[in-house]
Structures are given as C-alpha cells and as structure tokens.
Design an enzyme around this catalytic site. Structure first.
Site, PDB file in Angstrom:
ATOM      1  N   ARG A  86       0.879  -1.180   0.000  1.00 44.14           N
ATOM      2  CA  ARG A  86       0.000   0.000   0.000  1.00 44.14           C
ATOM      3  C   ARG A  86       0.909   1.221   0.000  1.00 44.14           C
ATOM      4  O   ARG A  86       1.693   1.425   0.934  1.00 44.14           O
ATOM      5  CB  ARG A  86      -0.902  -0.002   1.234  1.00 44.14           C
ATOM      6  CG  ARG A  86      -1.627   1.318   1.424  1.00 44.14           C
ATOM      7  CD  ARG A  86      -2.722   1.262   2.461  1.00 44.14           C
ATOM      8  NE  ARG A  86      -3.865   0.530   1.949  1.00 44.14           N
ATOM      9  CZ  ARG A  86      -5.077   0.556   2.505  1.00 44.14           C
ATOM     10  NH1 ARG A  86      -5.298   1.287   3.588  1.00 44.14           N
ATOM     11  NH2 ARG A  86      -6.069  -0.136   1.985  1.00 44.14           N
ATOM     12  N   HIS A 114      -7.519   0.796  -6.192  1.00 46.19           N
ATOM     13  CA  HIS A 114      -7.648  -0.078  -5.010  1.00 46.19           C
ATOM     14  C   HIS A 114      -8.256  -1.402  -5.499  1.00 46.19           C
ATOM     15  O   HIS A 114      -9.389  -1.748  -5.151  1.00 46.19           O
ATOM     16  CB  HIS A 114      -8.529   0.594  -3.960  1.00 46.19           C
ATOM     17  CG  HIS A 114      -8.453  -0.025  -2.602  1.00 46.19           C
ATOM     18  ND1 HIS A 114      -7.610  -1.080  -2.283  1.00 46.19           N
ATOM     19  CD2 HIS A 114      -9.126   0.271  -1.443  1.00 46.19           C
ATOM     20  CE1 HIS A 114      -7.765  -1.393  -1.012  1.00 46.19           C
ATOM     21  NE2 HIS A 114      -8.672  -0.603  -0.484  1.00 46.19           N
ATOM     22  N   GLN A 151      -9.881  -4.192  -3.208  1.00 49.78           N
ATOM     23  CA  GLN A 151     -11.181  -3.837  -2.665  1.00 49.78           C
ATOM     24  C   GLN A 151     -12.293  -4.184  -3.656  1.00 49.78           C
ATOM     25  O   GLN A 151     -13.348  -4.698  -3.273  1.00 49.78           O
ATOM     26  CB  GLN A 151     -11.215  -2.334  -2.345  1.00 49.78           C
ATOM     27  CG  GLN A 151     -12.530  -1.872  -1.791  1.00 49.78           C
ATOM     28  CD  GLN A 151     -12.793  -2.380  -0.375  1.00 49.78           C
ATOM     29  OE1 GLN A 151     -11.954  -2.221   0.483  1.00 49.78           O
ATOM     30  NE2 GLN A 151     -13.950  -2.990  -0.157  1.00 49.78           N
ATOM     31  N   CYS A 182     -16.383   0.839   0.981  1.00 47.29           N
ATOM     32  CA  CYS A 182     -15.149   0.095   1.252  1.00 47.29           C
ATOM     33  C   CYS A 182     -14.702   0.234   2.699  1.00 47.29           C
ATOM     34  O   CYS A 182     -13.962  -0.607   3.194  1.00 47.29           O
ATOM     35  CB  CYS A 182     -14.046   0.541   0.297  1.00 47.29           C
ATOM     36  SG  CYS A 182     -13.526   2.257   0.518  1.00 47.29           S
TER      37      CYS A 182
HETATM   38  N1  NVA Z   1     -10.236   6.379  -1.184  1.00 49.11           N
HETATM   39  C1  NVA Z   1      -9.820   5.987   0.147  1.00 49.11           C
HETATM   40  C2  NVA Z   1      -9.951   4.505   0.318  1.00 49.11           C
HETATM   41  C3  NVA Z   1      -9.614   4.018   1.693  1.00 49.11           C
HETATM   42  C4  NVA Z   1      -9.706   2.526   1.823  1.00 49.11           C
HETATM   43  C5  NVA Z   1      -8.398   6.428   0.388  1.00 49.11           C
HETATM   44  O1  NVA Z   1      -7.557   6.323  -0.522  1.00 49.11           O
HETATM   45  O2  NVA Z   1      -8.104   6.912   1.484  1.00 49.11           O
HETATM   46  N1   CP Z   2     -11.101  -0.536   2.734  1.00 45.89           N
HETATM   47  C1   CP Z   2      -9.818  -0.538   3.145  1.00 45.89           C
HETATM   48  O1   CP Z   2      -8.881  -0.678   2.362  1.00 45.89           O
HETATM   49  O2   CP Z   2      -9.651  -0.416   4.484  1.00 45.89           O
HETATM   50  P1   CP Z   2      -8.287  -0.139   5.246  1.00 45.89           P
HETATM   51  O3   CP Z   2      -7.812   1.228   4.839  1.00 45.89           O
HETATM   52  O4   CP Z   2      -8.657  -0.224   6.701  1.00 45.89           O
HETATM   53  O5   CP Z   2      -7.278  -1.192   4.864  1.00 45.89           O
END
Ligand code: NVA
Ligand code: CP
Length: 309
Positions: A101, A128, A131, A267
């Site tokens: 990540r 993502h 997800q 998500c």
């Molecule tokens: N769009 C959000 C998703 C978090 C799981 C982010 O990138 O923070």
């Molecule tokens: N939806 C998701 O990716 O959650 P986290 O940021 O908690 O990993």
C-alpha cells in the site's frame, strides 16, 4: 512470466471470474487450499494507514499456511532512501509475494518490474483493486453467484477522481457491469482510465457513464457504492470537499431512486453523515460487513491464483 496485480485490468474477464469463484469457495471453506504451507513468507508493506487490508491479508496468509511479514513505513530502509528496485531484489529472494500500500502507482510498477514474485497493489493513489474484488465477490454472493454480476448497474457516487472510482470503472466493466460514476465538476476520473474501461466494456457487454448528477447515477441502480470524500493524502482539502460533495451523499433519497432491493457498498472506513447516512449504511440494504469480510476471502483467492500461475 510472473503475474502481478497492480490494477483491476491485470485480470482478464475470465481470470477475474476464476478469482471470484475461488473467493466464494474460500467463504464456504477457509482452508480449501493452502499454497503457503511451509510456512512461506509473504511481505506486506504499508506506507499509509490500514485496518482491513492489513488484517485481511495477514489472517488470509496465515490461514493458507504462510507467514505474513508486516512492514510499516518508517521501519524499512526504503524510508531512508533505499531504492524500490533494490528492495524488490532482496524481497523476491525471501518471500512468495509482495503486497504494498503506497502513494503513486509508478511505485508498485517499479517494484513489479524488479520482482520475480507477484506484486499486489494494496491501494495506491490511483487504484484499489483488491477492494473491488471483495466488492464484486460480496455482490455475487448476495445474488446467488458470480454469474449474477454481468449486466448489473453499479453506481458509484462521490470522488470520481479517486482510487475507488478508477477501480470500480475497470473492475466493474471487467465483470460486465454498467458502471456509472456520479461526481462533481473538477473530480472527473482520469480520462485514460475511462477510455480503458470503455474498451473493456465493449468486450464484456458492460458500459460506462460519467455524470455530474447524483440522481442520474443512482436511478435504477442495482448496487450503490460510495467512499470517503477525503482520501488519504487529501486531508488538507477536507472543508472544501465537504461542501462540494454534499449533493452526492448516499441517503434514503438515493435508495428511493435505485432499483428495489439495491445493495449498498462502502469500502470503509465510513463517515456517517458525510458520504453516507447512518440509516443507509446500518440499514437492510447495506452489505458493507459482508463486503469487509470478503476482503479476506477475495485476497486469499487472488494470492492462491497468482502463485499458481
Ligand atoms: N479512497 C480511500 C480509500 C480508503 C480505503 C483512500 O484512498 O483513502
Ligand atoms: N477498505 C480498506 O482498504 O480499508 P483499510 O484502509 O482499513 O485497509
């Protein structure tokens, strides 16, 4: 050649189906296959916060007989300037897969270019994809199987320029869905990703619609999805975004316009009263907890599928 999963279209429609079928199988039997017995280690690198991704990958790797090696930003030498390429050259000798990540998509691409083991995107600024596999698997499970996905109308309302919007576009049309993005002006998805989604849709029978109207996105939709208005890295724009995105909130009126029995996805993490109201996320049509559970099953399926390629 090693198969990486850096964006949703790294799985063809047939490959995505195989992974989703296996995800549903993992829900029925968590130990159906254990490719990491040994145990083999799998590296999990986090440059951003996470709850679900960290826990679901860690638990999933353990359930498949492996050892999850979680490395947080700040604790690795990459944080002190060691190159991504050199990190890949070391990790590939010790682990069976690398899950990361991070920020820019080019970072996971560089890791993959130097890795002989699969690299998985666990969220970047652009995509993502793990997800979306979970989301698709949850909808499929709730509707009787993977075959139910093609032809569904999936509306995503909120930040059309974020990672979730891009992944819904690519992953949704790969499953043969009609993907509609409802987003304010100034938050359009990357045109190159819209083009790519349209290209995939022309092969799968899906379609793409991008609109600046919440109602046009959700009218008649079988699935309504949203995400935080403030993604990781956007915190400085929080106040402005709260105003701009307000007409795109998922609430009772959204469900009124959607198809009867439409399912609601998020998500998570969710901010009740912002992108979604409490009555909707905690209501009968919400499948967000099943969706969260599918992070585990879908990522196990993805890992098992990738390492046997
Ligand atoms: N769009 C959000 C998703 C978090 C799981 C982010 O990138 O923070
Ligand atoms: N939806 C998701 O990716 O959650 P986290 O940021 O908690 O990993």
């Amino acid at each position: 050649m090693v198969h990486h999963f850096l964006r949703d279209d790294d799985l063809s429609p047939a490959q995505q189906r195989e992974v989703l079928e296996l995800a549903l199988e993992f829900k029925r039997d968590r130990y159906v296959t254990q490719p990491f017995v040994g145990p083999q280690a799998v590296a999990l690198l986090f440059d951003k916060h996470s709850t679900r991704t960290r826990v679901s990958f860690s638990a999933g790797i353990a359930e498949m007989g492996g050892y999850p090696l979680v490395i947080d930003a700040g604790n690795s030498q990459m944080a002190r300037g060691e190159s991504i390429a050199d990190t890949a050259r070391v990790l590939e000798r010790m682990v069976s897969a690398i899950i990361w990540r991070t920020f820019g998509q080019e970072r996971v691409e560089e890791m993959a270019a130097h890795s002989a083991v699969p690299v998985i995107n666990a969220l970047t600024d652009e995509f993502h994809p793990c997800q979306i596999l979970a989301d698709l698997a949850a909808v499929a499970d709730a509707r009787g199987g993977v075959g139910a996905l093609a032809g569904l109308d999936l509306a995503y309302v909120g930040d059309g320029a974020n990672n979730m919007a891009h992944s819904y576009l690519l992953g949704g049309v790969t499953a043969g869905m009609h993907v509609r993005i409802g987003t304010p002006e100034g938050y359009l998805p990357d045109p190159a990703i819209v083009d790519r989604a349209e290209q995939i849709a022309s092969e799968t029978g899906g379609s793409v619609l991008v609109t600046h109207w919440h109602d046009d996105a959700v009218r008649g939709a079988d699935v309504i999805a949203t995400d935080t208005w403030v993604s990781m890295g956007d915190e400085g724009e929080k106040a402005d975004r709260a105003k701009v995105f307000e007409p795109f909130q998922v609430n009772a009126a959204s469900l009124e316009l959607a198809a009867p029995g439409a399912q609601v996805l998020h998500c998570l993490p969710a901010y009740r009263g912002k992108e979604i109201t409490a009555d909707v996320i905690d209501g009968d049509q919400s499948i967000v907890w099943l969706e969260a559970e599918y992070r585990l099953h879908a990522q196990k399926a993805l890992l098992a599928w990738l390492v046997r390629q």
